[in-house]
Design an enzyme around this catalytic site. Structure first.
Site, short mmCIF file in Angstrom:
data_model
loop_
_atom_site.label_atom_id
_atom_site.label_comp_id
_atom_site.label_asym_id
_atom_site.label_seq_id
_atom_site.Cartn_x
_atom_site.Cartn_y
_atom_site.Cartn_z
N PHE A 11 0.82 -1.22 0.00
CA PHE A 11 0.00 0.00 0.00
C PHE A 11 0.86 1.27 0.00
CE2 PHE A 11 -2.17 2.75 3.41
CZ PHE A 11 -2.83 3.55 2.48
N LEU A 35 6.30 -10.15 -2.82
CA LEU A 35 4.94 -10.30 -3.36
C LEU A 35 4.12 -11.29 -2.51
CD1 LEU A 35 5.76 -10.25 -7.19
CD2 LEU A 35 5.12 -8.34 -5.70
N THR A 36 3.99 -10.96 -1.24
CA THR A 36 3.13 -11.75 -0.35
C THR A 36 1.67 -11.42 -0.68
OG1 THR A 36 2.92 -10.01 1.33
CG2 THR A 36 4.85 -11.46 1.50
N THR A 100 9.98 -11.67 9.16
CA THR A 100 10.14 -10.60 8.15
C THR A 100 10.54 -9.28 8.82
OG1 THR A 100 8.69 -11.50 6.46
CG2 THR A 100 8.83 -9.11 6.57
N THR A 125 6.29 2.80 12.87
CA THR A 125 4.90 3.11 13.23
C THR A 125 4.80 3.74 14.63
OG1 THR A 125 2.82 2.02 13.86
CG2 THR A 125 4.77 0.66 13.91
N ASP A 126 3.75 4.53 14.84
CA ASP A 126 3.50 5.09 16.17
C ASP A 126 3.05 4.03 17.16
OD1 ASP A 126 0.91 4.61 15.26
OD2 ASP A 126 0.14 6.62 15.71
N GLU A 127 2.73 2.82 16.65
CA GLU A 127 2.26 1.76 17.56
C GLU A 127 3.34 1.31 18.52
OE1 GLU A 127 -0.17 -1.27 15.84
OE2 GLU A 127 -0.84 0.07 14.27
N TYR A 150 3.02 -7.53 16.23
CA TYR A 150 3.39 -6.60 15.15
C TYR A 150 4.17 -5.41 15.71
CZ TYR A 150 2.93 -2.59 12.03
OH TYR A 150 3.21 -1.47 11.29
N SER A 153 7.56 -6.30 17.00
CA SER A 153 8.55 -6.57 15.93
C SER A 153 9.05 -5.26 15.33
CB SER A 153 7.94 -7.46 14.85
OG SER A 153 7.00 -6.74 14.07
N LYS A 154 8.17 -4.27 15.25
CA LYS A 154 8.59 -2.97 14.70
C LYS A 154 9.49 -2.25 15.71
CE LYS A 154 7.50 -1.41 11.21
NZ LYS A 154 7.98 -1.61 9.80
N TYR A 207 -14.66 -3.47 16.73
CA TYR A 207 -14.11 -4.18 17.89
C TYR A 207 -14.48 -3.45 19.19
CZ TYR A 207 -10.90 -6.47 14.51
OH TYR A 207 -10.34 -7.16 13.46
N HIS A 276 -5.76 -4.79 22.89
CA HIS A 276 -6.10 -3.65 22.02
C HIS A 276 -5.64 -2.32 22.63
CE1 HIS A 276 -9.50 -2.14 19.15
NE2 HIS A 276 -8.35 -1.55 18.92
#
Ligand code: NAD
Ligand code: TYD
Length: 342
Positions: A11, A35-36, A100, A125-127, A150, A153-154, A207, A276
Site C-alpha cells: 500500500f 509479493l506476499t 520478516t 509506526t507510532d504503535e 506486530y 517486531s517494529k 471491535y 487492544h
C-alpha cells in the site's frame, strides 16, 4: 539518485514509488518485494513500463538473495517499507511477522552495511509507543510500550536499525507514522475494510466499544514525509509522522456509512482485539520544524477520495479478497461475530 525500496508492491510503498517517479525525473528505483498476499503488482501498473523502475522479486528472509540484490542495485539510499503490517494477523500468526519484520530487517541492514549504502530510512509506526493516555502525545523520546507481536517486531527492528548508526555509523533514519489510509490499501485494515464491506452491504465489525482512538494520515502525506526525511533528515534520528486527525473508530465508521449512503444497521459490535491499544497520539513537531513538512490532506476530503477509488475499483477489491483472504477473514471474524457483544 539510485534508490532501493523494499515492499514497494504494498500500500504505502507503491504510493511512494508512484510519487517519486512522477516528481523526480532523475530517480532510479529497484523494488525489492516478496509479493506476499499484501504485495500486488497491479498497484504499480502505471509505472511498470518506466525504464527508471525495476522489480527484484526477493524475500527479506533470504539473507543471501537480499545481499546479492543490494550489491547489484548499488543504491545511494534504501527506503525500507517491507513488513508484515497487520496487527490482527500478527495475533493469529506471529512467526512470519518476527521473521520478516525483525530478522528480514537485520538481513537488509547487513546487506546495506556491506554495500556502503549512504542513507537507510526505516519506515516504522507510532504503535511502538503503545497506548497513550489523554491528553498526552508521544514525542520521539517516549518509551516503547509495544502491545502486539506486530508492534513489538517494529519496536525491535527500530532499535536494531538505530544500532547500526550508533555502532557502525551507517546513516539510519527512522520514521514513525500514524494510521495511513488512501487508495490501494488492502481491505484488512479498518478504513478499506469498512468501505469495501459497506459498498457490498456486508456487516461492519467494530471491535469492543469502538471508542479506540487512532490518528489518520493520508498515504501521500506520509510519502512526502518520508521523502523529506530521506532528503533532509539527520542520520541517527527518529521522526514521528502524524496526520493531526484523531478520531474514535466508531466516528470513522459513521462517516463511511454517511458518505456511501448506507444504513447504520450494518454496524456490528464484535469481540474486542486482545491487547487492544486504546489510543495512539503523537506529535510531529520535530519533522515539521526540521524539514518544513506538514500534512496537506483534510480527512473528509481524503476519505471521500478513498471511497471513490474503492467504488471505481471493485474488481481490484474482488481480486485481492479472493483465495487466501477468505481463510483469514473466517479465522479473524467468525468467532468475533459469534461472540457479538450485543
Ligand atoms: P502492506 O502490508 O500493504 O505491504 C507490505 C509489502 O511488503 C508488500 O508488498 C509485501 O509483499 C512486502 N513484504 C512482506 N514480507 C516481505 C518479505 N519477507 N520480503 C520482501 N517483501 C515483503 O504494508 P503497508 O501498509 O504499505 O506498510 C508499509 C510499511 O509502513 C510497514 O513497514 C509498516 O509497518 C509501516 N507503517 C504502516 C502504516 C499503515 O497504516 N499501513 C502506518 C505506519 C507505518
Ligand atoms: P487497523 O486498521 O487494523 O490498524 P491498527 O490496529 O494498526 O491501528 O485498526 C484500526 C483500529 O480499528 C483499531 O483500533 C482496531 C479497529 N478495527 C475494528 O474495530 N474492526 C476491524 O475490523 C478492524 C480491522 C479494525
Amino acid at each position: 539518485m539510485k534508490l532501493l525500496v523494499t515492499g514497494g508492491a504494498g500500500f504505502i510503498g507503491s504510493a511512494f514509488i508512484r510519487l517519486l517517479l512522477a516528481e523526480d525525473s532523475a530517480v532510479q528505483i529497484v523494488n525489492l518485494d516478496a509479493l506476499t498476499y499484501a504485495g500486488n503488482l497491479e498497484n504499480l501498473e502505471s509505472v511498470s513500463a518506466d525504464s527508471r523502475y525495476k522489480l527484484a522479486h526477493v524475500d527479506l528472509r533470504n539473507a543471501e538473495a537480499v545481499s546479492q540484490t543490494v550489491e547489484e542495485a548499488a543504491p545511494d539510499a534504501i527506503v525500507h517499507f517491507a513488513a508484515e503490517s497487520h496487527v490482527d494477523r500478527s495475533i493469529l500468526s506471529p512467526k512470519p511477522v518476527i521473521d520478516t519484520n525483525f530478522v528480514g530487517t537485520f538481513h537488509l541492514l547487513e546487506a546495506a552495511k556491506k554495500a556502503g549504502v549512504k542513507r537507510f530510512v526505516h519506515v516504522s509506526t507510532d504503535e511502538v509507543y503503545g497506548s497513550i493516555d489523554e491528553p498526552n502525545e508521544a514525542d520521539e523520546s517516549a518509551p516503547l510500550r509495544a502491545s502486539s507481536p506486530y508492534s513489538a517486531s517494529k519496536a525491535g527492528s527500530d532499535m536494531l536499525a538505530l544500532s547500526y548508526w550508533t555502532t557502525y555509523k551507517m546513516p539510519v533514519l527512522v520514521t514513525r507514522a500514524s494510521n495511513n489510509y488512501g487508495p490501494y490499501q488492502f481491505p484488512e485494515k479498518l478504513i478499506p475494510l469498512m468501505i469495501a464491506n459497506a459498498l457490498e452491504d456486508k456487516p461492519l465489525p467494530v471491535y469492543g466499544d469502538g471508542m479506540q482512538i487512532r490518528d489518520w494520515l493520508y498515504v501521500d502525506d506520509h510519502c512526502r514525509a518520508i521523502r523529506a526525511v530521506l532528503e533532509r533528515g539527520k542520520a541517527g534520528e527518529i521522526y514521528n509522522v502524524g496526520g493531526s486527525k484523531d478520531l474514535p473508530n466508531i466516528d470513522v465508521v459513521h462517516k463511511i456509512l454517511a458518505a456511501t449512503g448506507k444504513t447504520e444497521s450494518l454496524i456490528r459490535y464484535v469481540q474486542d482485539r486482545p491487547g487492544h491499544d486504546r489510543r495512539y497520539a503523537i506529535t510531529s513537531e520535530k519533522l515539521m520544524t526540521e524539514t518544513g513538512w506538514a500534512p496537506q490532506m483534510e480527512f473528509e476530503q481524503g476519505l471521500a477520495e478513498t471511497i471513490r477509488w474503492y467504488q471505481e475499483n471493485s474488481a481490484w477489491v474482488e481480486r485481492v479478497r479472493s483465495g487466501a483472504y477468505r481463510q483469514y477473514y473466517e479465522s479473524n471474524y467468525a468467532e468475533r461475530m459469534a461472540a457479538d457483544s450485543d
